[in-house]
Design a protein around this motif. Structure first.
Motif, mmCIF file in Angstrom:
data_model
loop_
_atom_site.group_PDB
_atom_site.id
_atom_site.type_symbol
_atom_site.label_atom_id
_atom_site.label_comp_id
_atom_site.label_asym_id
_atom_site.label_seq_id
_atom_site.Cartn_x
_atom_site.Cartn_y
_atom_site.Cartn_z
ATOM 1 N N VAL A 200 0.812 -0.901 -0.085
ATOM 2 C CA VAL A 200 0.538 -0.253 0.249
ATOM 3 C C VAL A 200 0.597 0.941 0.187
ATOM 4 N N ILE A 201 1.747 1.240 0.557
ATOM 5 C CA ILE A 201 2.808 2.368 1.038
ATOM 6 C C ILE A 201 3.603 3.014 -0.284
ATOM 7 N N CYS A 202 3.563 1.691 -0.995
ATOM 8 C CA CYS A 202 4.200 1.185 -2.829
ATOM 9 C C CYS A 202 3.715 2.325 -3.460
ATOM 10 N N ARG A 203 2.251 2.106 -3.466
ATOM 11 C CA ARG A 203 1.164 2.597 -3.798
ATOM 12 C C ARG A 203 1.114 3.896 -4.402
ATOM 13 N N HIS A 204 1.340 4.552 -3.247
ATOM 14 C CA HIS A 204 0.582 6.021 -3.155
ATOM 15 C C HIS A 204 1.924 6.601 -2.493
ATOM 16 N N GLY A 205 3.262 6.111 -2.767
ATOM 17 C CA GLY A 205 4.317 6.869 -2.446
ATOM 18 C C GLY A 205 4.346 6.634 -1.349
ATOM 19 N N VAL A 206 6.013 6.285 -1.734
ATOM 20 C CA VAL A 206 6.761 5.845 -0.019
ATOM 21 C C VAL A 206 6.825 6.549 0.517
ATOM 22 N N PHE A 207 7.141 7.978 0.005
ATOM 23 C CA PHE A 207 7.906 8.991 1.199
ATOM 24 C C PHE A 207 6.099 9.836 1.733
ATOM 25 N N ALA A 208 5.074 10.475 1.056
ATOM 26 C CA ALA A 208 3.959 10.443 2.269
ATOM 27 C C ALA A 208 3.504 10.140 2.611
ATOM 28 N N SER A 209 3.345 8.019 2.382
ATOM 29 C CA SER A 209 2.838 7.444 3.221
ATOM 30 C C SER A 209 3.473 7.229 4.436
ATOM 31 N N VAL A 210 4.559 6.867 4.506
ATOM 32 C CA VAL A 210 5.070 6.821 5.568
ATOM 33 C C VAL A 210 5.228 8.424 6.389
ATOM 34 N N LYS A 211 5.129 8.790 6.036
ATOM 35 C CA LYS A 211 4.640 10.286 6.789
ATOM 36 C C LYS A 211 3.617 9.852 7.588
ATOM 37 N N LYS A 212 2.381 9.736 6.867
ATOM 38 C CA LYS A 212 1.031 9.757 6.308
ATOM 39 C C LYS A 212 0.872 9.003 8.183
ATOM 40 N N LEU A 213 1.682 7.627 8.069
ATOM 41 C CA LEU A 213 1.439 6.560 8.725
ATOM 42 C C LEU A 213 2.211 7.057 10.781
ATOM 43 N N LEU A 214 3.153 7.711 10.398
ATOM 44 C CA LEU A 214 3.671 8.107 11.642
ATOM 45 C C LEU A 214 2.500 9.548 12.071
ATOM 46 N N GLU A 215 1.720 10.169 10.615
ATOM 47 C CA GLU A 215 1.087 11.313 11.692
ATOM 48 C C GLU A 215 0.270 10.460 12.760
ATOM 49 N N TYR A 216 -0.571 9.255 11.938
ATOM 50 C CA TYR A 216 -1.578 8.479 12.715
ATOM 51 C C TYR A 216 -0.933 8.266 14.307
ATOM 52 N N SER A 217 0.517 8.374 13.763
ATOM 53 C CA SER A 217 0.593 7.316 15.149
ATOM 54 C C SER A 217 1.422 8.432 16.500
ATOM 55 N N GLY A 218 0.968 10.041 15.972
ATOM 56 C CA GLY A 218 1.465 10.825 16.462
ATOM 57 C C GLY A 218 2.747 11.901 16.027
ATOM 58 N N ILE A 219 3.094 11.716 15.095
ATOM 59 C CA ILE A 219 4.363 12.422 15.259
ATOM 60 C C ILE A 219 4.217 13.437 13.241
ATOM 61 N N GLU A 220 4.273 14.657 13.365
ATOM 62 C CA GLU A 220 3.835 15.516 12.753
ATOM 63 C C GLU A 220 4.620 15.345 11.816
ATOM 64 N N SER A 221 3.824 15.561 10.679
ATOM 65 C CA SER A 221 4.893 15.319 8.818
ATOM 66 C C SER A 221 5.241 16.724 8.397
ATOM 67 N N HIS A 222 3.489 16.694 7.802
ATOM 68 C CA HIS A 222 3.157 17.521 7.064
ATOM 69 C C HIS A 222 3.442 17.085 5.415
#
Length: 294
Positions: free
Chosen positions: A245-267
């Motif tokens: 799923v991460i690769c399908r939607h762009g690795v860097f943006a997807s990793v950052k979004k998953l981090l945001e769900y866990s409380g790390i602001e990334s924007h």
């Protein structure tokens, strides 16, 4: 050069931003502290995952300094110093040494069609310019240059060559490099192939998804080292369900979004990267709830 232990898992750190797009050093330090608590072995700072070629020189240096400050000597810190310009790469390497990094790494110079000899000289000059061990960053899909045995033999003339970050699906080459150069550390670079890399002889890995999937990745590595390949494969399959799923939607943006769900602001990522689509965010939310929510 004193030999250090380089085996293990090393997070290729993302670069969190503020709402206005500046580097968010507070959230970066929070991420470093979390990964240390989760059992990371080291940090790969300022690489592809950090969007390094979208950062200014001062931002690249500031990010390394922030990571070193938060890490406080606890884990290995490798600074990616790659650039098109040898002079710039040497400057980054000298800064990394002065700041207290444990080693440097560099992608081969790209865009212009440099000769093999020019690329060899680039690495040798970086190694001569600082006292830090060097990990060659082999990423032919993006750099346009693939590591070869003759190339590696010339780099071995420097005692500072420590190893290779091997971001390639050529497991045959990985195995041959490690078999012929047992004194060099080889890190697997494609997260979805960590178990394959370990089976081929890799000493560990450097990965983007280690930022957000470390418990699963840790399971792959630890179970393989414990002689339990079946459990290691089970962890790799779980990780790959998320990585797909991460690769399908762009690795860097997807990793950052998953981090945001866990409380790390990334924007998100810097332009020209596009923001995630609503469909991508929804699918990543399901990945988070299935594999990562505690």
């Amino acid at each position: 050069m004193m030999k250090k232990e380089y085996a293990g898992l090393h997070a290729a750190l993302v670069t969190p931003y503020t709402e206005t797009g500046e580097v968010n050093y507070r959230e970066l330090k929070k991420l470093v502290r979390r990964l240390i608590a989760e059992g990371i072995d080291g940090f790969y700072v300022g690489g592809s995952t950090a969007e390094t070629f979208l950062l200014t020189e001062s931002e690249r240096k500031g990010i390394l300094e922030a990571v070193l400050e938060e890490n406080n000597g606890e884990k290995l810190v490798v600074s990616h110093v790659g650039a098109i310009s040898t002079r710039q790469a040497v400057d980054f390497a000298q800064h990394a040494e002065a700041a207290g990094a444990d080693a440097v790494s560099a992608i081969s110079p790209f865009y212009y069609k440099f000769t093999q000899r020019e690329i060899e000289d680039y690495y040798l000059e970086i190694m001569a310019g600082s006292g830090l061990p060097m990990f060659v960053y082999n990423f032919p899909n993006l750099s346009g240059f693939a590591l070869t045995e003759p190339f590696l033999e010339r780099l071995k003339s420097s005692s500072r060559l420590a190893g290779i970050k091997f971001t390639s699906s050529d497991m045959f080459q990985l195995e041959r490099i490690k078999a012929r150069n047992p004194g060099l550390t080889v890190w697997n670079g494609f997260d979805e192939m960590l178990l394959s890399g370990l089976a081929a002889g890799a000493d560990g890995g450097v990965g983007s998804t280690y930022n957000c999937l470390l418990p699963l990745v840790r399971g792959v590595y630890d179970r393989f080292r414990a002689g339990d390949p079946a459990r290691a494969l089970a962890f790799q399959r779980r990780a790959n369900e998320a990585i797909e799923v991460i690769c399908r939607h762009g690795v860097f943006a997807s990793v950052k979004k998953l981090l945001e769900y866990s409380g790390i602001e990334s924007h998100g990522c810097r332009r020209p990267f596009s923001p995630l689509s609503p469909e991508g965010e929804a699918e990543l939310r399901r990945v988070y709830e299935t594999h990562l929510a505690r």
